[in-house]
Design an enzyme around this catalytic site. Structure first.
Site, short mmCIF file in Angstrom:
data_model
loop_
_atom_site.label_atom_id
_atom_site.label_comp_id
_atom_site.label_asym_id
_atom_site.label_seq_id
_atom_site.Cartn_x
_atom_site.Cartn_y
_atom_site.Cartn_z
CE LYS A 73 -3.60 2.08 2.97
NZ LYS A 73 -4.38 1.85 4.22
CB SER A 149 -7.12 4.34 3.56
OG SER A 149 -6.34 3.65 4.54
CB SER A 173 -7.91 1.64 6.46
OG SER A 173 -8.42 2.94 6.62
#
Length: 473
Positions: A73, A149, A173
């Site tokens: 990520k 996220s 997230s």
């Protein structure tokens, strides 16, 4: 390799060990799928194909995921030589000097990292969309969000591009993107995985890292590979009595499970979500568990007020560190949500910030006390299935309206970031429109073992393996 996406990570690693395939062949398949699907999804935002090809033909560690393609990520974790944007035009670097400790452990697990995944600016909202990186879309329906996220990670895994990918969770997230995309999403106990010595912004302890995956055993095996004590960590490492991979195949026994579908916003759950949690409770009772309906007793409005104060103060302190690095204020190079949080934090008194933190400690005690007579608390992950990209847009001008839309979509996940408890999203159902619906299971502090046992049981009783999204290999 025509059936690449049919395997989970451990399955692909077994093919490598038996020399049925090579790491290079797996990598080329992942690259081909990235190129085939990413134009529709915008899940992968940085590609390091040439570096990965050199890694794949090199001497890979004999870890549980040897040769498996993997994505990081684009937020928080540093990869040597790779850019890190945090989806921001301001708080970004051209190339990180070193790997963080977690990335080192991923490499030791044998994965072949070949790119980075999409995230919203600073990971703030529950949807992955930013001016810098653009919207990430859901493989089940590209008009809908992939969550946030860790939306890029979830989108890539759900589309079969990789079997598992790095994700992080500050207020939901990992669990929200897993729910949107039909994946397994474990938020581990606080400090279970290493933060790596560059974790000043994690001083309030809410953010943790792990993966999203298609199988329960991949999540367990990766946590075994990464979740051991880190030198210099300020807090004691959470206990672990046995390998989590072993727990997946064990019976969970008779668990005391409380459940509720009352939402923090006071609105009713979507009918499909409501039906799903009631069916889950019925199934758990049929499996022999002691299941009772009982909401989490908390004043949600006051809880979120205190959390907002603490998060804003922490965010402003983090931006101050970036100002010291950059030598200038962010100006117009941060988006609306980030600007609002920065200004709120800067203008906050120390007294207010500490009042918020004191309140959070009181709420933590209040929540943890409610687990004294139960083993697991069950709720939906989200109030609705994944909404449309154009409806839940963090770049919209009216941020109050965006806040409202988030409040009637999300809300169940944040308490367990503050308490530090392990909390797991499982993709047990689908809506009438074919979108995933997930249930959230939260256990006592440091008790991932119970969640993995229960997840292993439900993976057999309520399987999701054969569900495939329209965007698939």
């Amino acid at each position: 390799m025509r059936d690449y996406a049919a395997y989970d990570g451990l399955g692909l690693a077994e093919l490598v060990r038996t020399r049925a395939v090579t790491p290079s062949e797996l990598l080329e398949q992942a690259i081909a799928l990235t190129e085939r699907h990413n134009g529709k999804l915008n899940a992968v935002v940085y590609k390091a194909y040439d570096e990965a090809r050199k890694t794949a033909v090199g001497d890979l560690p004999e870890g549980p995921f040897k040769g498996v393609p993997f994505l990081i990520k684009d937020l928080g974790q540093r990869v040597k030589g790779w850019p890190r944007t945090s989806a921001s035009f301001f708080a970004c670097v051209d190339a990180d000097a070193d790997d963080t400790e977690l990335v080192k452990r991923y490499r030791a697990a044998g994965v072949v990292m070949y790119g980075k995944t999409n995230t919203p600016e600073f990971g703030i909202p529950g949807v992955t969309n930013s001016a810098r990186l653009g919207p990430c879309r859901n493989p089940w329906n590209t008009e809908h969000i992939s969550g946030g996220s860790s939306g890029g990670a979830a989108s890539a895994v759900a589309a079969g591009i990789v079997p598992l990918a790095h994700a992080s969770d500050g207020l939901g997230s990992i669990r929200i993107p897993a729910a949107c995309c039909g994946l397994v999403g474990m938020k581990p106990t606080r400090d279970r995985n290493p933060n790596g010595g560059v974790d000043a912004e994690r001083a309030i302890g809410m953010s943790v890292d792990h993966v999203v995956s298609r199988s329960v055993r991949d999540s367990a095996a990766m946590l075994d590979a990464t979740g051991f004590a880190e030198p210099g960590v300020p807090y004691p490492h959470p206990r672990q009595s046995a390998p989590y991979l072993d727990e997946v195949s064990k019976s969970p026994g008779k668990l005391r499970i409380a459940w509720a579908d009352e939402t923090p916003a006071g609105v009713a759950c979507d009918p499909d979500v409501q039906a799903a949690i009631r069916k889950t409770a019925e199934t758990l009772a049929q499996l022999g568990h002691d299941v009772r309906e009982r909401p989490l007793e908390i004043d949600w409005r006051k809880f979120y007020r205190a959390q907002g104060i603490v998060s804003a103060a922490n965010f402003a302190a983090g931006i101050k560190r970036w100002v010291e690095i950059k030598g200038e204020e962010p100006g117009d190079r941060i988006e609306g949500l980030a600007r609002r949080a920065y200004e709120a934090g800067k203008n906050m008194s120390g007294e207010t910030a500490m009042w918020g933190w004191q309140q959070m400690r009181l709420y933590n005690r209040q929540i943890l006390t409610q687990f004294e007579d139960i083993d697991v608390w069950l709720s939906p992950v989200m109030i609705t299935p994944a909404p449309r990209v154009d409806w839940l847009n963090p770049l919209m001008d009216d941020l109050k309206e965006f806040d409202h839309r988030q409040s009637i979509t999300f809300g169940f996940t944040p308490p367990f970031n503050l308490t530090g408890q392990p909390s797991l999203s499982l993709p047990l159902f689908q809506s009438r429109d074919g979108l995933p619906i997930a249930m959230m299971f939260t256990a006592k502090y440091a008790d991932e073992a119970t969640l993995f046992r229960l997840a292993g049981q439900l993976e057999k009783e309520m399987p999701w393996k054969d569900r495939k999204p329209p965007v698939w290999d």
